[in-house]
Write a protein that holds these residues in place. Structure first.
Motif, mmCIF file in Angstrom:
data_model
loop_
_atom_site.group_PDB
_atom_site.id
_atom_site.type_symbol
_atom_site.label_atom_id
_atom_site.label_comp_id
_atom_site.label_asym_id
_atom_site.label_seq_id
_atom_site.Cartn_x
_atom_site.Cartn_y
_atom_site.Cartn_z
ATOM 1 N N VAL A 164 19.231 -14.372 -3.398
ATOM 2 C CA VAL A 164 18.320 -14.782 -2.325
ATOM 3 C C VAL A 164 16.897 -14.661 -2.857
ATOM 4 N N ASP A 165 16.185 -15.761 -2.889
ATOM 5 C CA ASP A 165 14.893 -15.822 -3.580
ATOM 6 C C ASP A 165 13.910 -14.759 -3.112
ATOM 7 N N VAL A 166 13.727 -14.605 -1.806
ATOM 8 C CA VAL A 166 12.735 -13.654 -1.315
ATOM 9 C C VAL A 166 13.147 -12.218 -1.623
ATOM 10 N N PHE A 167 14.454 -11.952 -1.629
ATOM 11 C CA PHE A 167 14.940 -10.616 -2.003
ATOM 12 C C PHE A 167 14.681 -10.338 -3.482
ATOM 13 N N SER A 168 14.898 -11.325 -4.316
ATOM 14 C CA SER A 168 14.791 -11.112 -5.771
ATOM 15 C C SER A 168 13.382 -10.725 -6.188
ATOM 16 N N ARG A 169 12.400 -11.183 -5.445
ATOM 17 C CA ARG A 169 11.006 -10.920 -5.803
ATOM 18 C C ARG A 169 10.407 -9.742 -5.029
ATOM 19 N N MET A 170 11.031 -9.371 -3.909
ATOM 20 C CA MET A 170 10.369 -8.439 -2.984
ATOM 21 C C MET A 170 11.191 -7.195 -2.668
ATOM 22 N N THR A 171 12.156 -6.841 -3.528
ATOM 23 C CA THR A 171 13.027 -5.695 -3.237
ATOM 24 C C THR A 171 12.747 -4.516 -4.161
ATOM 25 N N GLU A 172 12.573 -3.336 -3.557
ATOM 26 C CA GLU A 172 12.441 -2.080 -4.290
ATOM 27 C C GLU A 172 13.849 -1.576 -4.635
ATOM 28 N N LEU A 173 14.127 -1.434 -5.945
ATOM 29 C CA LEU A 173 15.483 -1.115 -6.384
ATOM 30 C C LEU A 173 15.765 0.380 -6.488
ATOM 31 N N GLU A 174 14.736 1.199 -6.570
ATOM 32 C CA GLU A 174 14.968 2.618 -6.818
ATOM 33 C C GLU A 174 14.740 3.512 -5.606
ATOM 34 N N LYS A 175 13.757 3.197 -4.791
ATOM 35 C CA LYS A 175 13.429 4.055 -3.654
ATOM 36 C C LYS A 175 14.030 3.498 -2.366
ATOM 37 N N SER A 176 14.314 4.406 -1.433
ATOM 38 C CA SER A 176 14.879 3.976 -0.151
ATOM 39 C C SER A 176 13.832 3.901 0.947
ATOM 40 N N SER A 177 12.590 4.168 0.594
ATOM 41 C CA SER A 177 11.482 3.970 1.531
ATOM 42 C C SER A 177 10.308 3.426 0.737
ATOM 43 N N LEU A 178 9.482 2.657 1.385
ATOM 44 C CA LEU A 178 8.365 2.008 0.713
ATOM 45 C C LEU A 178 7.065 2.753 0.997
ATOM 46 N N SER A 179 6.288 2.985 -0.034
ATOM 47 C CA SER A 179 4.974 3.588 0.160
ATOM 48 C C SER A 179 4.046 2.554 0.790
ATOM 49 N N HIS A 180 2.950 3.025 1.336
ATOM 50 C CA HIS A 180 2.031 2.115 2.023
ATOM 51 C C HIS A 180 1.519 1.027 1.078
ATOM 52 N N ARG A 181 1.313 1.367 -0.184
ATOM 53 C CA ARG A 181 0.734 0.412 -1.127
ATOM 54 C C ARG A 181 1.774 -0.377 -1.917
ATOM 55 N N SER A 182 3.034 -0.189 -1.603
ATOM 56 C CA SER A 182 4.070 -0.912 -2.335
ATOM 57 C C SER A 182 3.913 -2.419 -2.177
ATOM 58 N N SER A 183 4.168 -3.140 -3.253
ATOM 59 C CA SER A 183 4.090 -4.607 -3.210
ATOM 60 C C SER A 183 5.404 -5.226 -2.742
ATOM 61 N N LYS A 184 6.397 -4.386 -2.440
ATOM 62 C CA LYS A 184 7.708 -4.863 -2.006
ATOM 63 C C LYS A 184 7.796 -4.879 -0.480
ATOM 64 N N LEU A 185 8.777 -5.634 0.027
ATOM 65 C CA LEU A 185 9.009 -5.699 1.472
ATOM 66 C C LEU A 185 10.336 -5.072 1.886
ATOM 67 N N PHE A 186 11.294 -5.042 0.961
ATOM 68 C CA PHE A 186 12.637 -4.584 1.285
ATOM 69 C C PHE A 186 13.058 -3.487 0.305
ATOM 70 N N THR A 187 14.058 -2.716 0.687
ATOM 71 C CA THR A 187 14.694 -1.779 -0.238
ATOM 72 C C THR A 187 16.142 -2.219 -0.436
ATOM 73 N N LEU A 188 16.690 -1.893 -1.596
ATOM 74 C CA LEU A 188 18.075 -2.268 -1.891
ATOM 75 C C LEU A 188 19.031 -1.634 -0.894
ATOM 76 N N SER A 189 18.757 -0.397 -0.505
ATOM 77 C CA SER A 189 19.642 0.282 0.450
ATOM 78 C C SER A 189 19.604 -0.390 1.814
ATOM 79 N N ALA A 190 18.427 -0.889 2.227
ATOM 80 C CA ALA A 190 18.329 -1.567 3.528
ATOM 81 C C ALA A 190 19.114 -2.876 3.514
#
Length: 336
Positions: A164-190
């Motif tokens: 899924v294109d938007v997932f491939s570019r916007m998913t954090e693979l290591e953390k299960s929560s995103l910091s405020h400054r993270s450039s990602k929108l999703f987490t792999l666990s979510a």
């Protein structure tokens, strides 16, 4: 190295009826044992177990192979037959090994490493337990999902991130929560948890290829109705600003869309894709008071089970979808 069949016979741990301040170990959690035992039985050829740490409450002797060189550190450790060997770390592994051998006796001929200490009394044994566990950190659900090649849902999540294109570019693979400054929108666990709800899959249930493709089509269709996701992917919008101002930039929305989709994908593909068109006109802003008590509690995002369910109910109503009896009941409790 110790043969597993001898582990239950040689190693002991404090009994449960001993007060906590007189034990050198935590109380055995019986609920953990079947899961570890099943893991061993299901993966006889390639399981992985860490070493057991134990204390010997007796005088031992060590005979090195030589007086000089590397032989000084290699030799024979002699332990009296009447010595008590107390587990400092690994009592759940011990109990699981005992149970697993009952189902798969061949496991008893495998070996497990053991690290021995001389028992210097209860105070020292308690300190050893504290030291061994003080710095242990459970890995995040995302990195466990990334590395777990036995779990079908983890495999699905990795597939969706690649497909899924938007997932491939916007998913954090290591953390299960995103910091405020993270450039990602999703987490792999979510993504994993939302897809589990979407396909209504249990923990160990296999996922067919057509189900994988269905999940991919669903999330692609959802992404098409989320122009802000695409703008964030293309660096036209700040992900931090999205999280500050919109519900759809948080995991609660992804989880809720898993619930919504589980009902939708039972319909024909053309039908559920038409229904999803309504996502584009929903007001996802955090200033929209309809989200309070659902995706938000006192202005803060909440991923509690009830809040996810209430968020899904509101999205369903916005899309013109009927609510189930359970969802109606939760809605009634909210209004009261």
């Amino acid at each position: 190295m110790c043969p597993m069949r001898l582990i239950p016979k040689i190693f002991s741990f404090n009994e449960d009826d001993v007060p906590a301040d007189l034990r050198a170990q935590r109380k055995l959690n019986i609920a953990r044992v079947p899961e570890i035992a099943s893991y061993l039985v299901d993966n006889l050829a390639d399981y992985t177990l860490s070493a057991i740490t134990a204390s010997i409450n007796s005088t031992v002797t060590f005979e090195p192979f030589s007086d000089t060189g590397i032989g000084q550190s290699i030799g024979t450790l002699s332990i009296p037959m009447d010595a008590q060997i107390l587990i400092n770390d690994g009592q759940h592994r011990r109990a699981a090994i005992e149970r697993a051998i009952q189902d798969s006796p061949e496991l008893g001929y495998d070996n497990i490493p053991v690290l021995f200490f001389i028992d210097e009394g209860l105070h020292r044994s308690q300190q050893m337990f504290a030291d061994l566990n003080k710095h242990a950190v459970r890995p995040s659900d995302s990195i466990s999902t990334l590395y777990d090649h036995r779990d079908h849902l983890s495999e699905l999540a990795r597939y969706l991130v690649k497909s899924v294109d938007v997932f491939s570019r916007m998913t954090e693979l290591e953390k299960s929560s995103l910091s405020h400054r993270s450039s990602k929108l999703f987490t792999l666990s979510a993504i994993k948890n939302a897809s589990r709800v979407l396909l209504r899959k249990g923990k160990s249930e296999a996922i067919a290829q057509d189900e994988r493709e269905l999940a991919k089509k669903y999330w692609e269709a959802v992404a098409l109705q989320m122009p802000d996701w695409t703008r964030a992917k293309d660096k036209e919008l700040s992900t931090a600003d999205l999280r500050d101002n919109y519900i759809h930039a948080h995991g609660v929305m992804l989880q809720a869309m898993g619930i919504v989709g589980s009902d939708l994908i039972a319909r024909r593909e053309s039908d559920w894709k038409n229904v999803l068109l309504g996502l584009k006109v929903i007001d996802w802003s955090r200033s929209n008071q309809e989200w309070e008590g659902r995706a938000m509690v006192h202005g803060r995002i909440s991923k509690a089970t009830t809040n996810v369910a209430l968020t899904a109910s509101l999205i369903k109503r916005k899309l013109g979808m009927p609510l189930s009896a359970a969802e109606q009941e939760i809605e009634e409790r909210l209004t009261k």
